[in-house]
Design an enzyme around this catalytic site. Structure first.
Site, mmCIF file in Angstrom:
data_model
loop_
_atom_site.group_PDB
_atom_site.id
_atom_site.type_symbol
_atom_site.label_atom_id
_atom_site.label_comp_id
_atom_site.label_asym_id
_atom_site.label_seq_id
_atom_site.Cartn_x
_atom_site.Cartn_y
_atom_site.Cartn_z
ATOM 1 N N GLU A 33 -25.117 -21.699 -14.960
ATOM 2 C CA GLU A 33 -25.631 -21.822 -16.229
ATOM 3 C C GLU A 33 -26.117 -20.894 -17.201
ATOM 4 O OE1 GLU A 33 -24.583 -25.021 -16.668
ATOM 5 O OE2 GLU A 33 -25.471 -25.640 -18.728
ATOM 6 N N HIS B 162 -18.495 -22.292 -23.752
ATOM 7 C CA HIS B 162 -19.681 -22.463 -22.775
ATOM 8 C C HIS B 162 -18.758 -22.457 -21.453
ATOM 9 C CE1 HIS B 162 -22.869 -24.618 -20.818
ATOM 10 N NE2 HIS B 162 -22.079 -24.825 -20.124
ATOM 11 N N GLU B 163 -17.729 -23.307 -21.290
ATOM 12 C CA GLU B 163 -17.062 -23.287 -19.891
ATOM 13 C C GLU B 163 -16.176 -22.183 -19.640
ATOM 14 O OE1 GLU B 163 -17.557 -25.928 -18.459
ATOM 15 O OE2 GLU B 163 -18.188 -27.267 -19.987
#
Lengths: 500, 500
Positions: free
Chosen positions: A293, A263-264
């Site tokens: 996002e 995700h990051e």
């Protein structure tokens, strides 16, 4: 003032903001990762002082005057967009009296403190008066800033430029009508996916070694990036070529750090792959949270939870944890990391139930601004919606309405961008699949084909386009939530063996 | 202005300096430990900008006016000392014209760049013109700042308040007459101490684990400290309760990181153990380098190289490296980490030969300022002195006169403080031994008894006293270099089996 003078002033002002921004974000990263606890009082005081300096620079009346002047000049589309973004961020300062802003900030700080205590003590009554005051502030501010707009739209636009409640309604209507029933159906068949082995003992040291393998596989390079450890994972784009992420190791959940990293790293690539000419300008720094996002969730869910992605990494994980995973097949592991289960806490929700957590917050916020909500019982409203859409009973307000920090700072309109980010991902996936055999690229270890595609079609533009424009630019179509709904239905009906 | 106004201004000015200082030193630590390489251009630009802001704050004419006013007031001894220290650091700004300072800074930066290249290319001719220009600047500046003082004394005083060449002569005469012959004598008996096993393969990962054991043994707590990794070890006192150190792992030298940690932890305790009331004021930040070095070298050499200190840690090191050290006794290891051998590079010198490296620099600096040095051949002078005092042939200027950074920035007068720091240590040891059975404390694992003693007798006072005063305060006697000379002679004659 001449255009030349204005542009020179703007350039110097930007450089000054950049310089302060860099040291402040470095200090923030340091604070969240390694700074010793006992130094916090002195550190907080210093950071508060510097934040004041930054605020004074950012809201310099001369800068506002220059921006307003430049906004009327024809500087070329990109430069005009840059100026418009810089002005956008000063909307509050331009429209509101200083006393109002100060009063709001004070209330906000008091609210945050009491929210922390209230959450800890599961005591909504402690937080409620603050929430109501902040709602009052927000309604007044919206009316002052944009008397012509629906107040909730003012805040939706703040967090995702150009988006209105009408846009979100079309999206969330589908989430409610299509996904909520699916969640209830799957809840009846929890036995069809076993993820118990993810929750054995997974010592941190070996997870840390595996984390290095993950970064390598993703192409998150030490040349322009760094991964530290913090309580909650986050990404900090200090500059285009200095992007920090963090992870956290949960010894009772081996997939938590894996997917936090993927995700990051999605955020990190967006920060890193913005065009050189945009780097360090509002076209880089003012990327909306929904757009950001979309990129993190794209890597996490649409790529990271594919079997082809795990094919390369999973054998390494088995080597680190032979006792825990030696007898678990790739297929079983893949099923486990995609398991879905209605739950209480948004930040721990899986890919399918996540948008329902957001739907609940969206509906509450909308009714607050419409004036239809019973403000005396927002916690009850919260609990009713959790029961209705997720089938979950909320045992106390600490894990209910008090779970998220956002409202304690009046960040109304922020939550919907989380779901929107996920939703764009499905449409991007559809477009990417036309150009690229994703599974083949993953199986060849060519992860860069995915990040290169994202750079070319989306990330290079930074904040040059609004969310709606960027989706058209990347996919050739307007945003269409059906891609998302269809993707989730197909994926989860298959995974849980339900009729298609 | 009234005293009240002046004190209020001073307080605010101090707080502002503190706030900027904290973020800048955090950014510096970050840069030296984890910051990604590709971000350096943007980072350097931002840090240079902020350094300019800090310089403007520090040299604010209003602040100088206030300090000069307060210096004449009776504010109590401590406050007056604090003001005096703040003024000391502005001596240059007060006495010199801005143009001169700018010209010097420009020359200094050009000099540093060429020094780096010259060192790399072993080409003294590239650096020499800069060195001569900087000598010219320094002589002119000294004459302007303190026309009544000997120019070298001006710089000796800058780095160690109250110390003059006459003081240093008494010390270095002993170093030359007593230690140089001992070094030559030991060079004939190199076979008496075997340290070859320190230079086998020692993988970094296990050294890193051992490093944690070292920090624990020393009481360097994660509550108020942090240890990172950098190319060259250093300590960064961000605040009293936030002290960062670094280490570096050399896979071909297992003792390098061990003693770098003990050394830096010595600095760290000094930063941490200053009185609360002094924290963050000039009484804390303006501790001289000689005073600081006395504490780091004290732990490194006088404590860390004792057998009793190694008794607790060495068995753990053997566990990490059974193949390399399993058959090496504690006694043999202790002898090895105390081996002495004349060498070319100051920063790698052992406890005994180190002061001779400093003696050489001191004599050269002194002759430069006296005007007796042949400025056209300083590199030759350097090489002659290495031959004379250490018996070492210098093969090229890269490992000769170009080895240290100090002169590239005109930091004349700095080197002597390094030797002074070591010398005080022996006198502190003598005093500590009267109060404490050091070996017994170490064997019981009560390292805190040593750091507590240092706090009580020396560290709590920070920069309250000059070096000379602090020595009297801690030991009851004036500084006497004989303690140091006697300590080294006894230790090394015993170690190498020479007649006492």
């Amino acid at each position: 003032m001449t255009r030349e003078e204005a542009l020179t002033f703007y350039k110097n002002w930007q450089e000054k903001k950049e310089a302060y921004g860099l040291v402040m974000s470095t200090a923030y990263y340091d604070q969240e990762t390694i700074a010793p606890q006992a130094g916090s009082a002195v550190r907080n005081k210093a950071l508060a002082y510097l934040s004041g300096e930054v605020y004074d620079i950012e809201t310099d009346p001369k800068a506002i005057e220059v921006l307003e002047f430049l906004a009327k000049e024809d500087l070329g589309e990109e430069k005009n967009r840059e100026i418009a973004l810089a002005l956008r961020s000063l909307d509050n300062v331009r429209a509101l009296d200083k006393e109002e802003v100060v009063a709001f900030n004070e209330e906000s700080m008091a609210s945050f403190d009491d929210w922390q205590k209230a959450k800890h003590e599961k005591d909504y009554a402690r937080f409620e008066p603050h929430l109501l005051k902040l709602i009052g502030f927000s309604k007044r501010f919206a009316a002052k800033r944009h008397p012509d707009m629906d107040p909730y739209d003012v805040y939706l636009d703040d967090y995702e430029e150009g988006m209105t409640a009408a846009d979100y309604d079309r999206f969330f209507d589908l989430v409610r009508s299509e996904l909520s029933p699916l969640v209830f159906e799957i809840a009846q068949h929890q036995d069809r996916v076993d993820d118990s082995f993810l929750h054995l003992d997974y010592p941190k040291e070996k997870q840390a070694k595996f984390a290095e393998d993950i970064c390598k596989a993703l192409g998150f390079s030490r040349d322009w990036g760094y991964m530290g450890i913090s309580e909650h994972p986050f990404t900090n784009g200090i500059s285009k070529n200095d992007v920090r992420i963090t992870t956290a190791y949960d010894e009772k959940d081996v997939s938590a750090s894996l997917y936090s990293i993927v995700h990051e790293v999605g955020h990190a690539f967006f920060e890193h792959q913005v065009k050189d000419e945009f780097a360090g300008t509002p076209l880089h720094h003012m990327i909306s949270s929904g757009m950001h996002e979309s990129q993190s969730r794209f890597l996490e869910n649409y790529i990271g939870r594919r079997k082809a992605f795990l094919k390369g990494l999973y054998p390494k994980l088995q080597e680190y944890f032979p006792e825990q995973l030696g007898n678990v097949s790739l297929d079983a592991f893949w099923r486990a990391v995609n398991a879905s289960r209605p739950s209480l806490i948004r930040t721990q929700a899986d890919e399918l139930t996540y948008p329902l957590h957001i739907l609940i917050r969206y509906e509450i916020e909308k009714s607050i601004f419409k004036g239809t909500a019973d403000l005396e019982h927002l916690n009850t409203l919260w609990n009713e919606k959790y029961k209705e859409y997720l089938g979950v009973d909320v045992p106390d307000d600490g894990v209910g309405i008090l779970q998220d920090v956002h409202w304690s700072g009046a960040s109304f309109g922020y939550f919907p961008t989380y779901a929107l980010g996920s939703a764009i991902g499905a449409q991007l996936l559809h477009a990417m699949e036309k150009d690229l055999d994703i599974d083949a690229a993953l199986e060849k270890g060519e992860f860069f084909r995915i990040t290169d595609w994202l750079k070319e079609h989306f990330q290079q533009y930074g904040a040059r386009y609004t969310f709606k424009e960027a989706v058209v630019k990347a996919t050739g179509e307007e945003f269409d939530p059906h891609y998302y709904i269809d993707y989730l239905k197909k994926k989860y009906r298959t995974l849980y063996g339900l009729d298609q």
